[in-house]
Design a protein around this motif. Sequence first.
Motif, PDB file in Angstrom:
ATOM      1  N   ILE A 547       0.837  -1.191   0.000  1.00 36.72           N
ATOM      2  CA  ILE A 547       0.000   0.000   0.000  1.00 36.72           C
ATOM      3  C   ILE A 547       0.876   1.247   0.000  1.00 36.72           C
ATOM      4  O   ILE A 547       0.586   2.226  -0.676  1.00 36.72           O
ATOM      5  N   SER A 548       1.967   1.176   0.752  1.00 35.55           N
ATOM      6  CA  SER A 548       2.915   2.284   0.795  1.00 35.55           C
ATOM      7  C   SER A 548       4.265   1.731   1.253  1.00 35.55           C
ATOM      8  O   SER A 548       4.383   0.563   1.632  1.00 35.55           O
ATOM      9  N   GLU A 549       5.272   2.582   1.226  1.00 35.82           N
ATOM     10  CA  GLU A 549       6.602   2.175   1.674  1.00 35.82           C
ATOM     11  C   GLU A 549       6.606   1.785   3.145  1.00 35.82           C
ATOM     12  O   GLU A 549       7.374   0.927   3.569  1.00 35.82           O
ATOM     13  N   ASP A 550       5.740   2.415   3.915  1.00 37.43           N
ATOM     14  CA  ASP A 550       5.685   2.150   5.348  1.00 37.43           C
ATOM     15  C   ASP A 550       5.028   0.815   5.671  1.00 37.43           C
ATOM     16  O   ASP A 550       4.995   0.407   6.826  1.00 37.43           O
ATOM     17  N   MET A 551       4.489   0.135   4.661  1.00 33.92           N
ATOM     18  CA  MET A 551       3.829  -1.152   4.882  1.00 33.92           C
ATOM     19  C   MET A 551       4.325  -2.158   3.845  1.00 33.92           C
ATOM     20  O   MET A 551       3.555  -2.889   3.245  1.00 33.92           O
ATOM     21  N   ALA A 552       5.645  -2.193   3.635  1.00 30.71           N
ATOM     22  CA  ALA A 552       6.221  -2.994   2.563  1.00 30.71           C
ATOM     23  C   ALA A 552       6.831  -4.314   3.036  1.00 30.71           C
ATOM     24  O   ALA A 552       7.165  -5.173   2.226  1.00 30.71           O
ATOM     25  N   ILE A 553       6.975  -4.499   4.370  1.00 23.35           N
ATOM     26  CA  ILE A 553       7.675  -5.662   4.911  1.00 23.35           C
ATOM     27  C   ILE A 553       6.798  -6.355   5.942  1.00 23.35           C
ATOM     28  O   ILE A 553       6.117  -5.704   6.732  1.00 23.35           O
ATOM     29  N   MET A 554       6.801  -7.694   5.941  1.00 26.75           N
ATOM     30  CA  MET A 554       6.134  -8.450   7.000  1.00 26.75           C
ATOM     31  C   MET A 554       7.051  -8.435   8.224  1.00 26.75           C
ATOM     32  O   MET A 554       8.249  -8.716   8.124  1.00 26.75           O
TER      33      MET A 554
END
Length: 796
Positions: A547-554
């Motif tokens: 959704i965005s860079e801030d939500m790119a990693i688990m």
Amino acid sequence: MKIPFSWLKDYVDIDCSAEELEAKLFSCGFEVEETLYFGEKIDKIVTCKILKIEKHPNADKLSVCTVDAGKYGTLQIITAATNVFEGAIVPVALDGSTLFNGEKIRKGKLRGLESCGMFCSGEELGITDDWYEGASVHGILIFREDLPLGESVKDILGIGDVIFDVNVTANRPDCQSVLGMAREVAAVLGKPLKMPDLSYNTDAGVSTLKTVKITDDAFDLCPRYKGRLIKDVKIGPSPEWMRRRLFSMGLKSINNVVDITNFVLLEIGQPMHAFDLRDLEGNEINVRRAKKGEKIITLDEKEFKLDENNLVICDAEKPVALAGVMGGLNSGIKDDTKDVLFESARFARDNIRKTSRTLGQRSDSSARFEKGVDYLSQEIGLKRALNLVDKLGCGKIACDEYDLKGEQFKEKTIETTVDKINGVLGLDIAADTVKNILERLDFKVTLDGRNITVIVPLYREDVEGYPDLAEEVIREYGYDNITPTLLKTSAITAGGRNAEQKSAEDLKDLLIGYGYNETITYSFVSEKEFDLFGLDKSRLIRILNPISEDMAIMRTTLIPSLVRAAVYNINRQNYDGKLFELAKTYFAVSGDNAELPEEKEVLCFAAFGEKEDYFSVKGVTDGIFAAFCYGKEIKYVRSSEKFMHPTRSADIFVDGEKVGLIGQVHPDIVAACGADKAVFVGEIRIDILKKHFNGKITAKQVSKFPSVERDLAVITEEDVLCDDVVSVIKRNGGKILEKVSLFDVYRGNQVAMGKKSMAFNLVFGSDDRTLNVKEVDDAIEKILKNLKSELNAELR
């Protein structure tokens, strides 16, 4: 989808109230999210004639008007309006009346003279020029001279409709129109549907095929394209009834031709476009993919750079419309337009959605195409538009048209049985009832005993088999008639939570008992968090379309999420708080994310505030271990994690296996997150800890003999851990040592530099006798001896 109640009545003889219809729509699967009562609040506003206007003796900008209010008699109204005149018929809000916005009007004195009400503008009645000519003027609304006096303005103007805001599900794009919803209303009420008039007269001397050339080079993106020419067009205002219909749906009237396309969009659900023929180079239309770098300026004067993924409508030289989204500025309808080409087409919904989102350009048409437009609407929509052209007398309709099709769509035929339909529903509905319901929904049904053959209308592309027919039947038959039954292979079970779920609930209850509040944070985090906290990135799972860079990693740990939550609270002056989360963390099994991730269950908690320190969070873990791992060896060892405070953190071991850590987050990390207060955290690997859970906890009887307490303060080197001292005390205290607890740590002038004092409370006791002083003294002596030999600790 907003649907006016009055418009529905054009197609169905509705014999129930708006409230009853709302309930019936809900019963057949259409939720009315909101019911708007247009003009409901308007009350006691009547037509009046101005008999005399005089200047106010005490105010230069006010006028004293004497009005004839019919049955209400002669009234005095004081106004500041400048557009009123003697003989004008105007709306007057009487004493105790209510305006459109709910405002109450009372008679009163203005500069010493009584005013028995107020003249009203169109805005105060909630209308514009589209509802009544002159309503948009800056001033008082002036009525036609033939209106009776003293009559309700609300009734005379027809203000007072009910607007249903219906939530249409994604599988029913055919209901994204007034006609589509009218079909459902007719079915649920058991009434015939009155189709809109689709008849029109053509002019044999006007030919679309001889005047215009239309080609479709992208049938995969535009499976159907219809075009019809209108000659000698007369551009002008739309009739009042059409303007009011558009107004009730939130659209502003532009001119008769444009209004026809908007009317068809709302009524039929078919987006249309009207081209000014003189602006089409070579009198040609070509449907194709855009060329890379090609540009178009749309009707709202925005310029877009296109590529091969965009579908465009072109003339012989250039794009003139962004297909399914918006027409081009170079081909729009103008006041002097003479010849118009109507477009009625079907575009691939996914392509329109991608184009609209990529270019950031949305319109009513694109919103409709994105949801899907059925194959039948192109024909009905164009016929309705031509009917309105003929009805309004605004042009000569060509005797022929283009109808380009990529493939011939045919009505689907479903052959099934009534038993199969009933089997899905778990009911025994009579065959004739099933047939009647489907026919009310415009299906063609042939019943042969228990066999049933159903021909699906072209606009119902969502119906593919007997399960879909079962859904249609139960919508009309009534969900309330469903009797709960078990599936053939099912059985009744006791239900409840399993052991793992119970443990999780018990763990949460324990944290809540300690004053903690449960929180839920996203499983997606920024890679920047890994860099900030110095976390291992070797087993990261990256989101393909974040959704965005801030939500790119688990996330592989919950600590950054809880620290961020704590900082969020601190920055909003909530300086004391306790939060916890029980959730999964995710680790890549292989570097290319080819396999499902390894999931690890983790408990994380965070505390902040003046009363919180290392020992307060250690008390939480001690409580957890006491409740779930009673009798296990628990050991705290100084942590080496970079994101933790170097001297106020510890790794936790249970029976020699690391299960987590506790302590203060490094102040630099907290500062980088945006706070200057201490944050203490704990994280426990529940998936590991479960192996050490006590399957059965046994109770121990409290000894009836008195216990003996001794306080022991020892001086050690600064780097000696409290846990090491406790271990030595426990090993040498013997069986009579029941409990050891640290109650003080001292660093200061009374101990040497580089050393510290730790004070412990020791509890001795026995289940079968009272201890004597010698037994306790011997134990203390042995403890001190071994503390000296193992840790060089001395009695303070």
